[in-house]
Scaffold this motif. Sequence first.
Motif, short mmCIF file in Angstrom:
data_model
loop_
_atom_site.label_atom_id
_atom_site.label_comp_id
_atom_site.label_asym_id
_atom_site.label_seq_id
_atom_site.Cartn_x
_atom_site.Cartn_y
_atom_site.Cartn_z
N GLU A 15 -6.66 -14.71 8.55
CA GLU A 15 -7.88 -14.36 7.84
C GLU A 15 -8.66 -15.63 7.53
O GLU A 15 -8.15 -16.74 7.68
CB GLU A 15 -7.54 -13.63 6.53
N ASP A 16 -9.91 -15.44 7.08
CA ASP A 16 -10.77 -16.58 6.70
C ASP A 16 -10.84 -17.62 7.82
O ASP A 16 -10.59 -18.81 7.62
CB ASP A 16 -10.27 -17.24 5.41
N ASP A 17 -11.18 -17.13 9.02
CA ASP A 17 -11.30 -18.01 10.20
C ASP A 17 -10.02 -18.78 10.48
O ASP A 17 -10.06 -19.95 10.90
CB ASP A 17 -12.48 -18.99 10.04
N GLY A 18 -8.89 -18.13 10.22
CA GLY A 18 -7.61 -18.75 10.53
C GLY A 18 -7.07 -19.67 9.47
O GLY A 18 -6.02 -20.29 9.66
N GLU A 19 -7.76 -19.76 8.32
CA GLU A 19 -7.32 -20.65 7.25
C GLU A 19 -6.19 -20.04 6.42
O GLU A 19 -5.45 -20.75 5.74
CB GLU A 19 -8.49 -20.99 6.32
N VAL A 20 -6.06 -18.72 6.46
CA VAL A 20 -5.08 -18.01 5.64
C VAL A 20 -4.25 -17.09 6.53
O VAL A 20 -4.77 -16.47 7.46
CB VAL A 20 -5.78 -17.17 4.54
N VAL A 21 -2.95 -17.01 6.25
CA VAL A 21 -2.08 -16.04 6.90
C VAL A 21 -1.74 -14.97 5.87
O VAL A 21 -1.14 -15.26 4.82
CB VAL A 21 -0.79 -16.68 7.44
N ALA A 22 -2.14 -13.73 6.16
CA ALA A 22 -1.78 -12.60 5.32
C ALA A 22 -0.47 -12.01 5.86
O ALA A 22 -0.45 -11.42 6.95
CB ALA A 22 -2.88 -11.55 5.34
N LEU A 23 0.63 -12.22 5.15
CA LEU A 23 1.91 -11.69 5.57
C LEU A 23 1.94 -10.19 5.29
O LEU A 23 1.53 -9.74 4.22
CB LEU A 23 3.04 -12.41 4.85
N LEU A 24 2.43 -9.42 6.26
CA LEU A 24 2.29 -7.96 6.23
C LEU A 24 3.59 -7.27 5.86
O LEU A 24 4.68 -7.74 6.18
CB LEU A 24 1.81 -7.47 7.60
N HIS A 25 3.45 -6.12 5.21
CA HIS A 25 4.60 -5.28 4.87
C HIS A 25 5.03 -4.52 6.13
O HIS A 25 4.56 -3.41 6.39
CB HIS A 25 4.22 -4.27 3.78
N LEU A 26 5.88 -5.11 6.91
CA LEU A 26 6.37 -4.47 8.13
C LEU A 26 7.87 -4.75 8.24
O LEU A 26 8.33 -5.87 7.99
CB LEU A 26 5.66 -5.03 9.36
N ASP A 27 8.60 -3.72 8.64
CA ASP A 27 10.05 -3.85 8.76
C ASP A 27 10.41 -4.36 10.15
O ASP A 27 11.06 -3.67 10.94
CB ASP A 27 10.72 -2.51 8.48
N ALA A 28 9.94 -5.56 10.46
CA ALA A 28 10.22 -6.18 11.77
C ALA A 28 10.09 -7.68 11.59
O ALA A 28 9.22 -8.17 10.86
CB ALA A 28 9.24 -5.69 12.84
N ALA A 29 10.94 -8.43 12.26
CA ALA A 29 10.97 -9.88 12.09
C ALA A 29 9.80 -10.56 12.76
O ALA A 29 9.37 -11.64 12.34
CB ALA A 29 12.28 -10.45 12.62
N ASP A 30 9.27 -9.97 13.84
CA ASP A 30 8.19 -10.59 14.60
C ASP A 30 7.44 -9.52 15.35
O ASP A 30 7.83 -8.34 15.37
CB ASP A 30 8.74 -11.67 15.54
N LEU A 31 6.35 -9.92 16.00
CA LEU A 31 5.52 -8.95 16.71
C LEU A 31 6.27 -8.27 17.86
O LEU A 31 6.12 -7.07 18.10
CB LEU A 31 4.27 -9.64 17.26
N GLY A 32 7.09 -9.04 18.56
CA GLY A 32 7.85 -8.45 19.65
C GLY A 32 8.77 -7.36 19.14
O GLY A 32 8.85 -6.26 19.73
N ALA A 33 9.47 -7.63 18.04
CA ALA A 33 10.38 -6.63 17.47
C ALA A 33 9.60 -5.40 17.00
O ALA A 33 10.07 -4.26 17.16
CB ALA A 33 11.16 -7.25 16.31
N ALA A 34 8.41 -5.60 16.43
CA ALA A 34 7.60 -4.48 15.97
C ALA A 34 7.16 -3.59 17.14
O ALA A 34 7.25 -2.36 17.08
CB ALA A 34 6.38 -4.98 15.21
N LEU A 35 6.70 -4.22 18.21
CA LEU A 35 6.28 -3.45 19.38
C LEU A 35 7.47 -2.74 20.02
O LEU A 35 7.38 -1.57 20.42
CB LEU A 35 5.60 -4.36 20.39
N GLN A 36 8.59 -3.43 20.11
CA GLN A 36 9.78 -2.84 20.71
C GLN A 36 10.32 -1.68 19.87
O GLN A 36 10.95 -0.76 20.40
CB GLN A 36 10.85 -3.91 20.92
N ALA A 37 10.04 -1.70 18.56
CA ALA A 37 10.47 -0.61 17.68
C ALA A 37 9.54 0.59 17.75
O ALA A 37 9.80 1.61 17.11
CB ALA A 37 10.57 -1.12 16.25
#
Length: 279
Positions: A15-37
Amino acid sequence: MTRLVSTVKGIGRLEDDGEVVALLHLDAADLGAALQAGLDIASISTAEVRERVPAAQAQLIAPIPRPSKIWAVGFAYADHRYEVGYTGAAQEPVIFLKAPSSVIGTGGRIRFPKAAPDEVDYEGELAVVIGRRATDVSATDAYSFVAGFTICNDVSARDVQKGRVPGRAADVTAAKSFDTFTPMGPALATLDEFDDPDDLHLRTWVDGELRQDARTSQLIHPVPALVSYLSRQTTLEPGDVIATGTPSGVGHKRGQFLRSGVEVRIEIENIGALVNTCA
């Protein structure tokens, strides 16, 4: 545009042109795990925020740290075919596989293998991340199976690739599958905000010297054609990665191999910069 990242603390949204990382409420360790789930990219992108941290304090890993498959494309641009003297037919893509264990994130070090440390080369590439299971899909429908784009450096030990190491046959997969030989990142950019996903500016610098400068519209086989073609060879699974190939400007044709301490920076518009140093 949504740019998603994998961090040591979970999945985040820039967010904010890449200045901030908004950590998300997701039950997955990373994007690959989320997609695979089975999570779709829209639900990941719009997930509730649990914490916001400055980007400088977020430790990024590769967006897809361990894809089940990494397909890569060789001789993908006409100018690269010309610079390396490749004269093969262009009717179908030249494809090969890379080991998932070769993936590292932005900021990680590219380590030269003891077996072949002298002719390590870079290849800046657009990488496609598959969002849902794809079998025998058409080029027209291909983008509906894509989660987004990231950046890949298809690092290559050219002496292994060309069979110049005594006692080893030429082997493109081995040459490109050493540990740390697939830097990927920094983010996965979703497709919804690209004005034209088939025409992106790609540039590679080595220690500040511009080596590659191309547009993905110059690909011989555009992204939809590659997704369709590969889905007819094997089922593409969520989180699989396709490295679409590199333009001209690679080091080995000029004897400009990577050396310890140099920095490789690859930028693709609207995705960000993948930066790695060599050790």
